[in-house]
Design a protein around this motif. Structure first.
Motif, short mmCIF file in Angstrom:
data_model
loop_
_atom_site.label_atom_id
_atom_site.label_comp_id
_atom_site.label_asym_id
_atom_site.label_seq_id
_atom_site.Cartn_x
_atom_site.Cartn_y
_atom_site.Cartn_z
N ARG A 236 0.82 -1.21 0.00
CA ARG A 236 0.00 0.00 0.00
C ARG A 236 0.86 1.26 0.00
O ARG A 236 0.45 2.30 -0.52
N GLN A 237 2.07 1.18 0.59
CA GLN A 237 2.96 2.33 0.55
C GLN A 237 3.38 2.63 -0.89
O GLN A 237 3.42 3.79 -1.32
N LEU A 238 3.67 1.57 -1.65
CA LEU A 238 4.01 1.76 -3.06
C LEU A 238 2.82 2.28 -3.85
O LEU A 238 2.95 3.15 -4.72
N GLU A 239 1.63 1.76 -3.55
CA GLU A 239 0.42 2.22 -4.22
C GLU A 239 0.17 3.70 -3.95
O GLU A 239 -0.15 4.47 -4.86
N TYR A 240 0.34 4.12 -2.70
CA TYR A 240 0.13 5.52 -2.34
C TYR A 240 1.17 6.40 -3.02
O TYR A 240 0.85 7.49 -3.51
N PHE A 241 2.41 5.94 -3.05
CA PHE A 241 3.49 6.70 -3.67
C PHE A 241 3.21 6.92 -5.16
O PHE A 241 3.33 8.04 -5.68
N VAL A 242 2.80 5.87 -5.87
CA VAL A 242 2.49 5.99 -7.30
C VAL A 242 1.30 6.93 -7.52
O VAL A 242 1.32 7.78 -8.42
N ALA A 243 0.28 6.81 -6.68
CA ALA A 243 -0.91 7.66 -6.84
C ALA A 243 -0.57 9.13 -6.63
O ALA A 243 -1.02 10.00 -7.39
N VAL A 244 0.20 9.45 -5.60
CA VAL A 244 0.58 10.84 -5.34
C VAL A 244 1.41 11.38 -6.50
O VAL A 244 1.25 12.52 -6.93
N THR A 245 2.29 10.55 -7.04
CA THR A 245 3.11 10.96 -8.17
C THR A 245 2.25 11.29 -9.39
O THR A 245 2.44 12.31 -10.06
N GLU A 246 1.27 10.45 -9.68
CA GLU A 246 0.43 10.64 -10.85
C GLU A 246 -0.53 11.81 -10.69
O GLU A 246 -0.85 12.49 -11.67
N THR B 294 -3.91 15.23 -1.66
CA THR B 294 -5.36 15.28 -1.53
C THR B 294 -6.05 14.53 -2.65
O THR B 294 -6.97 13.73 -2.43
N LYS B 295 -5.62 14.77 -3.90
CA LYS B 295 -6.23 14.09 -5.04
C LYS B 295 -5.94 12.60 -5.01
O LYS B 295 -6.79 11.78 -5.37
N ALA B 296 -4.73 12.24 -4.58
CA ALA B 296 -4.39 10.82 -4.48
C ALA B 296 -5.27 10.12 -3.45
O ALA B 296 -5.75 9.00 -3.66
N ALA B 297 -5.50 10.78 -2.32
CA ALA B 297 -6.35 10.20 -1.28
C ALA B 297 -7.78 10.00 -1.77
O ALA B 297 -8.41 8.97 -1.51
N ALA B 298 -8.29 10.98 -2.52
CA ALA B 298 -9.65 10.86 -3.07
C ALA B 298 -9.72 9.72 -4.06
O ALA B 298 -10.70 8.96 -4.09
N ARG B 299 -8.70 9.57 -4.88
CA ARG B 299 -8.66 8.48 -5.86
C ARG B 299 -8.61 7.11 -5.18
O ARG B 299 -9.22 6.15 -5.67
N LEU B 300 -7.91 7.04 -4.05
CA LEU B 300 -7.73 5.77 -3.35
C LEU B 300 -8.81 5.50 -2.31
O LEU B 300 -8.81 4.44 -1.67
N TYR B 301 -9.70 6.49 -2.10
CA TYR B 301 -10.78 6.38 -1.10
C TYR B 301 -10.22 6.16 0.31
O TYR B 301 -10.70 5.33 1.09
N VAL B 302 -9.19 6.91 0.63
CA VAL B 302 -8.61 6.88 1.98
C VAL B 302 -8.42 8.31 2.46
O VAL B 302 -8.49 9.26 1.67
N ALA B 303 -8.16 8.47 3.75
CA ALA B 303 -7.94 9.80 4.32
C ALA B 303 -6.57 10.32 3.92
O ALA B 303 -5.59 9.56 3.88
N GLN B 304 -6.49 11.64 3.65
CA GLN B 304 -5.22 12.23 3.22
C GLN B 304 -4.09 12.05 4.23
O GLN B 304 -2.95 11.76 3.86
N PRO B 305 -4.35 12.22 5.55
CA PRO B 305 -3.26 12.01 6.51
C PRO B 305 -2.67 10.61 6.46
O PRO B 305 -1.46 10.42 6.68
N GLY B 306 -3.51 9.63 6.16
CA GLY B 306 -3.02 8.25 6.06
C GLY B 306 -2.06 8.08 4.89
O GLY B 306 -1.06 7.37 5.00
N VAL B 307 -2.36 8.74 3.78
CA VAL B 307 -1.47 8.68 2.63
C VAL B 307 -0.12 9.31 2.96
O VAL B 307 0.93 8.75 2.67
N SER B 308 -0.17 10.48 3.59
CA SER B 308 1.07 11.17 3.95
C SER B 308 1.91 10.33 4.91
O SER B 308 3.14 10.23 4.75
N ALA B 309 1.26 9.72 5.89
CA ALA B 309 1.98 8.94 6.89
C ALA B 309 2.66 7.72 6.27
O ALA B 309 3.81 7.41 6.58
N GLN B 310 1.95 7.03 5.39
CA GLN B 310 2.52 5.82 4.79
C GLN B 310 3.70 6.15 3.88
O GLN B 310 4.69 5.40 3.84
#
Length: 305
Positions: free
Chosen positions: A4-14, A19-35
């Motif tokens: 999931r860390q790799l998935e979050y990293f790729v999503a944020v990059t794209e 914020t947009k990556a979190a919305a795309r992944l249906y997770v909270a933005q702080p969780g994406v940043s933390a991972q």
């Protein structure tokens, strides 16, 4: 290191945004940043530059990105192989559609697929063609109904639903109504009525004008081709609309053929041509291709949006 860390990293990059990556992944933005911070800590290097208005890759991040994508594709491929062996139909299908696609009964298509595969989660997103194509390529969508020029975009396969000429439609009192055919250059000084940028019909107009050496003067924009027709009927200028729509409004509009190879649009079901496709998405694409109309059988009014 977690997938999931790799998935979050790729999503944020794209998305160039947490914020947009979190919305795309249906997770909270702080969780994406933390991972992602945990991933950076484990690797001992900063992967993302957060100092600007948009998130950018660092030099190390750019080097890591391709390996992250390969790892995710490998895991997805393993799941596909297992699902194919077991015949299991699960997961979700993300479908996109262009705005103003009222003549295509996509709701019925989705409902029929749901009846056959009730365990598959289906989502539907409405956007302009350019965003839909981006989402197909980055994996945010599995398939989408898009409006295109005569050129097939890279990275996608197509099942063409409609293929139709566009026309410049004017009020019968407009001076151009004396013509049945005009060169594209005749639109150079006209105040045009068109769909907004990012749509298939607008791309056809922009490409045709660019080929003739000028940029179109679009005075009125609307997302519904019927509204474009109404504006032209009221004498506000030539509307760029599908020929079939102009034919339906022939008592109020005069349709003019524009002599340009770009003045033709297509509606198509599109899906990513490379990368893994889940069994659920593959089944939906096959189902859609079997029931969607073809250019010979379709009535394309309002479809080329």
């Amino acid at each position: 290191m977690e997938l999931r860390q790799l998935e979050y990293f790729v999503a944020v990059t794209e998305e160039a945004s947490f914020t947009k990556a979190a919305a795309r992944l249906y997770v909270a933005q702080p969780g994406v940043s933390a991972q992602i911070r945990r991933l950076e800590q484990e690797l001992g290097q900063q992967l993302l530059d957060r100092s600007g208005r948009t998130v950018r890759l660092t030099e190390v991040g750019a080097a890591v990105l391709s390996y992250a994508r390969k790892a995710l594709d490998g895991v997805a491929g393993m799941r596909l192989v297992v699902d194919d062996f077991t015949g299991l139909m699960r997961g979700r299908v993300s479908v996109g559609m262009v705005r103003s696609c009222s003549s295509l009964d996509l709701p019925e298509l989705l409902a029929d697929f749901h009846k056959d595969h009730p365990a598959v989660e289906i989502t539907l997103t409405e956007e302009n063609t350019d965003r839909l194509l981006d989402d197909l390529r980055n994996g945010a969508l599995d398939t989408a109904v898009v409006a295109l020029t005569t050129t097939t975009p890279p990275g996608v396969d197509l099942h063409v639903i409609a293929d139709e000429s566009l026309v410049a439609a004017v009020n019968p009192s407009n001076p151009l109504a004396d013509h049945t055919t005009i060169a594209i250059d005749k639109l150079r000084e006209q105040s045009l009525i068109s769909l907004p940028r990012g749509t298939g019909m607008r791309a056809c107009l922009d490409h045709a004008c660019a080929d003739a050496g000028f940029e179109p003067r679009v005075a009125f924009e609307a997302s519904d081709p019927n509204v474009l027709a109404e504006l032209a009927i009221r004498g506000l200028g030539p509307a760029i609309i599908p020929e079939s729509l102009a034919t339906l409004r022939s008592e109020e509009l005069h349709a003019i053929t524009v002599t340009s190879p770009w003045f033709r649009g297509r509606m198509a079901l599109a899906w990513r041509s490379d990368g893994p496709v889940s069994p659920a998405a593959r089944a939906f694409i096959e189902h859609a291709r079997a029931v969607l109309p073809t250019p010979d059988a379709s009535s394309p009014t309002e479809q080329l949006a």
